[in-house]
Design a protein around this motif. Structure first.
Motif: not given
Length: 377
Positions: A147-149, A155-158, A173-177
């Motif tokens: 789920d995109y949202p 992504a703001k977590s670790k 592509s959605w911000g996960i390192a």
């Protein structure tokens, strides 16, 4: 349309090409489909059938749910506890560590904000209210599992992600390192750093894709999560396959078996279990406490919303299967062997029933028809 994600490229794509399932253009199921799973004479539902179903596809009121935080504050006495948060999203506590499976907090299992299967009720708890998670496990890339949202928020977590090969392209592509992503092929295991958790990808019989142009470009898997004392099997999405016997022999026995039971239809019986085949899969896996998932949250087929669980009860009782059916948001331990309570039959009128879906505008319906895979999961 960021929610469509990104296709695998580079080293990811090279790894996919090396799989025995790769046919030169895409991945495919190579295990023979068992006789009788799919009815070739059954017509598939049309988009009109799907998006404009009858009222039986939606509960008459929001389903009863609990706030799980007080339960999470206490350690599970047995070492294994599960909290069903809707559909295939389960918070597992395994031997002192927490795993979140296929997290979906979004309102629709769709790339569109105004069209597509909508939640029957909110998740019992917000993402920000979750306790610390040691790993997120994602089985495949369909909208009701990836789920995109939700990923954008995580992504703001670790928290690290463990998923099937190729799905990491969407996550990145959605911000996960990239350092937080581990992608597995079948029978490959990963020990989550700093924990006693091991996640192993295993076979399933399904498909992947978030649009028509990326059909079967990423892998789909079942997942096994193991701690020092307990093992949990999670089917993801799958049809019935005798590969479950190999999973039992190589990765079992299992203390908890989470199998999908919803979104079934005769025309796609080879890629979803449904209640009867879930019980057959449970036997092939060697038994263990059976927790049905993938129901009670989205209307992803044309059957009644409660048909999966009601049929499961009818079929399972004579077999003496140990069913585990905690209500939404209820932290519960499989070892407790509670009697099954049909809590879903008593929806609590805590809010207004969602308005019926309007028939899609022709232009929007054409847009969906031209961009989404079918069936949706």
């Amino acid at each position: 349309m960021k929610s469509f994600g990104k296709p695998p490229q580079g080293e990811r794509l090279e790894r996919l090409h090396e799989l025995p399932m790769w046919d030169g253009e895409r991945l495919r199921n190579i295990h023979p489909v068992l006789p009788g799973l799919r009815d070739p004479a059954a017509p598939r539902p049309t988009l009109r059938d799907f998006f404009c179903g009858d009222e039986n596809r939606t509960p008459p009121a929001p389903l009863p749910a609990r706030d799980p935080r007080s339960g999470w504050a206490r350690k599970p006495a047995s070492g294994l506890r599960a909290t069903w948060l809707g559909h295939s999203t389960v918070l597992l506590e395994i031997d002192g560590f927490r795993v979140l499976t296929d997290p979906v907090w979004g309102q629709r299992a769709s790339p569109f904000t105004l069209l597509g299967p909508r939640r029957f009720q909110p998740v019992p708890i917000g993402l920000r209210e979750l306790p610390p998670i040691d790993a997120v496990v994602i089985s495949h890339d369909h909208y009701d599992h990836l789920d995109y949202p939700t990923i954008r928020a995580l992504a703001k977590s670790k928290v690290p992600f463990v998923t099937s090969l190729g799905v990491g392209a969407h996550l990145e592509s959605w911000g996960i390192a990239p350092s937080r992503i581990t992608e597995l092929v079948w029978w490959q295991s990963h020990r989550v750093p700093g924990t006693g958790l091991t996640v192993t990808a295993a076979p399933s019989q399904h498909f992947s894709g978030r649009g028509l142009k990326d059909r079967n470009q990423t892998l789909w898997s079942s997942m096994v999560m193991a701690g020092d004392r307990h093992r949990v099997f999670f089917s993801g999405d799958t049809g019935l396959t005798t590969e479950y016997e190999a999973i039992r022999d190589r990765l079992g026995p299992f203390d908890l078996v989470m199998l999908e039971v919803g979104a079934f239809h005769p025309s796609w019986g080879d890629i979803h279990l449904g209640p009867a085949n879930a019980l057959a899969a449970h036997r092939l896996l060697g038994g263990g406490v059976l927790m049905p998932v993938h129901w009670g949250t989205f209307a992803l087929a044309t059957h009644a919303w409660d048909e999966p669980v009601e049929d499961l009860l009818k079929l399972a009782d004579p077999l003496g299967v140990g069913l585990f059916l905690p209500r939404l948001g209820q932290p519960a331990e499989p070892a407790e062997h509670r009697e099954v309570e049909s809590w879903w039959r008593h929806g609590e009128p805590v809010g207004q029933r969602p308005a019926a879906e309007a028939e899609p505008e022709p232009a929007l319906a054409e847009r969906v028809r031209g961009q989404l895979p079918w069936p949706l999961d």
